[in-house]
Scaffold this active site. Structure first.
Site, PDB file in Angstrom:
ATOM      1  N   SER A 134     -10.753  -1.119   4.024  1.00 36.42           N
ATOM      2  CA  SER A 134      -9.993  -1.152   5.222  1.00 36.42           C
ATOM      3  C   SER A 134      -9.418   0.203   5.614  1.00 36.42           C
ATOM      4  O   SER A 134      -8.951   0.999   4.929  1.00 36.42           O
ATOM      5  CB  SER A 134      -8.918  -2.142   4.947  1.00 36.42           C
ATOM      6  N   ARG A 192       0.873  -1.263   0.086  1.00 33.76           N
ATOM      7  CA  ARG A 192       0.096  -0.183  -0.200  1.00 33.76           C
ATOM      8  C   ARG A 192       0.758   1.120   0.032  1.00 33.76           C
ATOM      9  O   ARG A 192       0.308   2.154   0.722  1.00 33.76           O
ATOM     10  CB  ARG A 192      -0.884  -0.103   1.391  1.00 33.76           C
ATOM     11  N   GLU A 250      -4.491   3.438   6.339  1.00 38.89           N
ATOM     12  CA  GLU A 250      -4.427   3.145   5.039  1.00 38.89           C
ATOM     13  C   GLU A 250      -5.025   4.417   4.087  1.00 38.89           C
ATOM     14  O   GLU A 250      -4.503   4.778   3.192  1.00 38.89           O
ATOM     15  CB  GLU A 250      -5.044   2.184   4.419  1.00 38.89           C
TER      16      GLU A 250
END
Ligand SMILES: Cc1cc2nc3c(=O)[nH]c(=O)nc-3n(C[C@H](O)[C@H](O)[C@H](O)COP(=O)(O)OP(=O)(O)OC[C@H]3O[C@@H](n4cnc5c(N)ncnc54)[C@H](O)[C@@H]3O)c2cc1C
Length: 274
Positions: free
Chosen positions: A197, A148, A267
């Site tokens: 998420s 990520r 994130e």
């Protein structure tokens, strides 16, 4: 600030556009100027005409963005629904422009992934555009890629297209995709207002497990709560503000740090004025 635009663009941009209309959490204050280019040439001309120093923010589908309630000064460029050409170059390679639902630009910026797969594992090259409206191709090897995380070789460049290479695999590929989608539907609160998420998984563990075992499933601030279905999702039940969501993110981080001694990292990208 007060962004001065050339007359040909004044009529085409939206001023004080609520970004809650453009994010999957349905929150976010106004963009001072909101622009949806028709194509790459239109985007390049717009960038060239922008006064120097104007802050520029990019938004794809807004599915990984928490825009604060005070909104974004400067210009927001939205690629959703515009840059969306998809061409098959050969048996295993496609050229896709940013704008495919999800969007490809956002997937490149985030190195989005699921079930062990990651976007950049398939990137052969990308096309970028800079503040001066210049476009160029860059090889995947020019970027530093991690979970990520994508570090570009230069600041203020944005993705407009990518060449993606896939392995050719015989057999039941469509069945595999259907089964992964079913798995996702069973484990995630799809259909509710979320950004997927919220936290990245710490090495060797899952953020959802840490949040659940800290007793936070269902914990609520205002109209925002930790999902009971998947503890790494935070749901806006309809009336949450960006402030409610950010407060809940902070509470989850503090509680997990206190209970488990683990620092969680968002994130989701948090931007804008409080
Ligand atoms: C229900 C749900 C499930 C999800 N599941 C997953 C999952 O399984 N795996 C996963 O990785 N993510 C998941 N996400 C998060 C999200 O969909 C991904 O991160 C997606 O790649 C974001 O794309 P976007 O177009 O919405 O980006 P946005 O949210 O619009 O933007 C994200 C970031 O990318 C930047 N950006 C956008 N376009 C460009 C561009 N063209 N050039 C440069 N920077 C750009 C933005 O400035 C911002 O910083 C999920 C989200 C939801 C709502």
């Amino acid at each position: 600030m007060n962004v001065a635009l050339a007359p040909e663009y004044s009529a085409r941009v939206r001023r004080a556009e609520p970004l809650s209309r453009h994010t999957s959490w349905h929150v976010g204050g106004p963009a001072e100027v909101f622009f949806n280019p028709r194509d790459v040439a239109d985007l390049a001309a717009f960038l060239r005409a922008l006064p120097a120093g104007t802050p520029i923010h990019w938004i794809g589908l807004g599915s990984n963005l928490l825009v604060r309630d005070g909104g974004l000064p400067g210009v927001v460029i939205s690629t959703h629904g515009t840059l969306d050409t998809l061409a098959r170059l050969n048996q295993t390679t496609v050229r896709a422009e940013a704008g495919i639902p999800g969007t490809l630009g956002g997937a490149l910026a985030m190195n989005a992934g699921a079930f062990g797969g990651e976007t950049w594992r398939h990137v052969a090259s990308v096309e970028i555009i800079d503040r001066g409206g210049h476009t160029r191709r860059r090889a995947a090897s020019e970027y530093q890629i991690a979970y990520r995380e994508v570090v570009a070789p230069a600041p203020e460049e944005w993705f407009i297209a990518a060449e993606l290479a896939f392995e050719q695999r015989p057999g039941a590929h469509a069945d595999e995709v259907r089964s992964l989608l079913a798995q996702r539907k069973a484990s995630q609160p799809i259909g509710e207002w979320s950004c997927g998420s919220v936290f990245t998984n710490p090495p060797g563990d899952h953020a959802a497990r840490l949040i659940e075992t800290a007793g936070l499933k269902g914990f609520r601030i205002g109209d925002a709560s930790v999902s009971r279905k998947h503890a790494n999702f935070i749901i806006n039940h309809g009336q949450a503000s960006a402030h409610d969501l950010e407060s809940l993110i902070g509470h989850v981080r503090e509680t997990v740090a206190r209970v488990h001694g683990v620092a969680l990292h968002p994130e989701v990208r948090i931007v804008g004025e409080p």
